[in-house]
Scaffold this motif. Structure first.
Motif, PDB file in Angstrom:
ATOM      1  N   ALA A   1       0.833  -1.213   0.000  1.00  0.00           N
ATOM      2  CA  ALA A   1       0.000   0.000   0.000  1.00  0.00           C
ATOM      3  C   ALA A   1       0.864   1.258   0.000  1.00  0.00           C
ATOM      4  O   ALA A   1       0.579   2.222  -0.732  1.00  0.00           O
ATOM      5  N   GLY A   2       1.916   1.268   0.797  1.00  0.00           N
ATOM      6  CA  GLY A   2       2.821   2.416   0.843  1.00  0.00           C
ATOM      7  C   GLY A   2       3.530   2.648  -0.483  1.00  0.00           C
ATOM      8  O   GLY A   2       3.688   3.787  -0.929  1.00  0.00           O
TER       9      GLY A   2
ATOM     10  N   SER B   1      10.911  15.840   8.059  1.00  0.00           N
ATOM     11  CA  SER B   1      12.062  14.981   7.761  1.00  0.00           C
ATOM     12  C   SER B   1      12.676  14.408   9.037  1.00  0.00           C
ATOM     13  O   SER B   1      13.184  13.281   9.041  1.00  0.00           O
ATOM     14  N   LEU B   2      12.625  15.190  10.114  1.00  0.00           N
ATOM     15  CA  LEU B   2      13.150  14.699  11.395  1.00  0.00           C
ATOM     16  C   LEU B   2      12.421  13.438  11.839  1.00  0.00           C
ATOM     17  O   LEU B   2      13.005  12.563  12.472  1.00  0.00           O
ATOM     18  N   TYR B   3      11.154  13.364  11.501  1.00  0.00           N
ATOM     19  CA  TYR B   3      10.371  12.176  11.843  1.00  0.00           C
ATOM     20  C   TYR B   3      10.570  11.062  10.812  1.00  0.00           C
ATOM     21  O   TYR B   3      10.876   9.924  11.170  1.00  0.00           O
ATOM     22  N   VAL B   4      10.391  11.395   9.544  1.00  0.00           N
ATOM     23  CA  VAL B   4      10.402  10.370   8.489  1.00  0.00           C
ATOM     24  C   VAL B   4      11.717   9.608   8.469  1.00  0.00           C
ATOM     25  O   VAL B   4      11.728   8.380   8.366  1.00  0.00           O
ATOM     26  N   PHE B   5      12.823  10.309   8.578  1.00  0.00           N
ATOM     27  CA  PHE B   5      14.103   9.630   8.438  1.00  0.00           C
ATOM     28  C   PHE B   5      14.545   8.879   9.697  1.00  0.00           C
ATOM     29  O   PHE B   5      15.609   8.276   9.721  1.00  0.00           O
ATOM     30  N   THR B   6      13.693   8.877  10.726  1.00  0.00           N
ATOM     31  CA  THR B   6      13.934   7.985  11.872  1.00  0.00           C
ATOM     32  C   THR B   6      13.208   6.649  11.677  1.00  0.00           C
ATOM     33  O   THR B   6      13.456   5.710  12.416  1.00  0.00           O
ATOM     34  N   LEU B   7      12.310   6.593  10.688  1.00  0.00           N
ATOM     35  CA  LEU B   7      11.570   5.366  10.385  1.00  0.00           C
ATOM     36  C   LEU B   7      12.464   4.416   9.589  1.00  0.00           C
ATOM     37  O   LEU B   7      13.434   4.843   8.958  1.00  0.00           O
TER      38      LEU B   7
ATOM     39  N   GLY C   1      11.841   2.722   3.640  1.00  0.00           N
ATOM     40  CA  GLY C   1      10.666   2.167   2.973  1.00  0.00           C
ATOM     41  C   GLY C   1      10.085   3.184   2.019  1.00  0.00           C
ATOM     42  O   GLY C   1      10.704   4.209   1.716  1.00  0.00           O
ATOM     43  N   PRO C   2       8.874   2.941   1.566  1.00  0.00           N
ATOM     44  CA  PRO C   2       8.239   3.836   0.596  1.00  0.00           C
ATOM     45  C   PRO C   2       8.081   5.270   1.112  1.00  0.00           C
ATOM     46  O   PRO C   2       8.147   6.214   0.338  1.00  0.00           O
ATOM     47  N   ILE C   3       7.877   5.426   2.406  1.00  0.00           N
ATOM     48  CA  ILE C   3       7.714   6.775   2.961  1.00  0.00           C
ATOM     49  C   ILE C   3       8.970   7.609   2.746  1.00  0.00           C
ATOM     50  O   ILE C   3       8.899   8.817   2.531  1.00  0.00           O
ATOM     51  N   TRP C   4      10.134   6.985   2.790  1.00  0.00           N
ATOM     52  CA  TRP C   4      11.384   7.701   2.517  1.00  0.00           C
ATOM     53  C   TRP C   4      11.395   8.223   1.085  1.00  0.00           C
ATOM     54  O   TRP C   4      11.757   9.364   0.831  1.00  0.00           O
ATOM     55  N   ALA C   5      10.991   7.367   0.152  1.00  0.00           N
ATOM     56  CA  ALA C   5      10.974   7.762  -1.258  1.00  0.00           C
ATOM     57  C   ALA C   5       9.978   8.890  -1.491  1.00  0.00           C
ATOM     58  O   ALA C   5      10.285   9.878  -2.167  1.00  0.00           O
ATOM     59  N   LEU C   6       8.771   8.740  -0.923  1.00  0.00           N
ATOM     60  CA  LEU C   6       7.747   9.755  -1.103  1.00  0.00           C
ATOM     61  C   LEU C   6       8.191  11.084  -0.486  1.00  0.00           C
ATOM     62  O   LEU C   6       8.090  12.140  -1.119  1.00  0.00           O
TER      63      LEU C   6
ATOM     64  N   TYR D   1       8.905  14.730  -2.250  1.00  0.00           N
ATOM     65  CA  TYR D   1       8.262  15.980  -1.836  1.00  0.00           C
ATOM     66  C   TYR D   1       9.290  17.042  -1.463  1.00  0.00           C
ATOM     67  O   TYR D   1       9.151  18.208  -1.831  1.00  0.00           O
ATOM     68  N   VAL D   2      10.304  16.665  -0.727  1.00  0.00           N
ATOM     69  CA  VAL D   2      11.331  17.626  -0.322  1.00  0.00           C
ATOM     70  C   VAL D   2      11.998  18.236  -1.555  1.00  0.00           C
ATOM     71  O   VAL D   2      12.128  19.457  -1.671  1.00  0.00           O
TER      72      VAL D   2
END
Length: 134
Positions: free
Chosen positions: A7-8, A51-57, A60-65, A69-70
């Motif tokens: 889904a991601g 980005s401070l949040y996303v790149f602690t995950l 996965g796909p959220i990094w690419a998305l 966006y950035v």
């Protein structure tokens, strides 16, 4: 692959593809006059904080998305700032030069009331006459 990852991935691809026409048109035409500079600035600030949040995950796909966006929002902001600067420079270059205080002081003569010298008539709005035509 599990369902959340699929889904991601699908969502990432759909979101990225949906933004590509806007981004390619902006890059091709360099016309972003319809975009709000304040909005683009706020979006970029929010992306930086997010980005401070996303790149602690985990990767996965959220990094690419989010990376998409950035980068795309940063490009739009750069184009918008560049267009505003170019517009400001062209407006300044095409303006009729304003009279400066020094120019005004050089033109003004301290003449008594009723003086009909060419300088006094020029400042009063009266038509100028050639002194030799008298």
């Amino acid at each position: 692959m599990d369902i959340p990852l699929i889904a991601g991935t699908v969502a990432t691809v759909v979101f990225a593809i949906s933004n590509l026409p806007m981004l390619t048109k902006a890059l091709r035409t360099r016309d972003v006059s319809s975009y709000s500079l304040v909005s683009l600035g706020m979006i970029n600030a929010a992306n930086a904080v997010y980005s401070l949040y996303v790149f602690t995950l985990p990767v996965g796909p959220i990094w690419a998305l989010h990376t998409f966006y950035v980068v795309s929002c940063a490009i739009m902001l750069v184009l918008c700032v560049a267009q505003r600067r170019a517009a400001t420079r062209s407006e300044v270059g095409h303006r009729v030069p304003a009279i400066t205080v020094t120019d005004a002081l050089e033109r003004v003569t301290l003449a008594p009331a009723g003086d009909r010298s060419p300088d006094a008539r020029a400042w009063s709005g009266a038509p100028r006459r050639d002194p030799a035509a008298r």
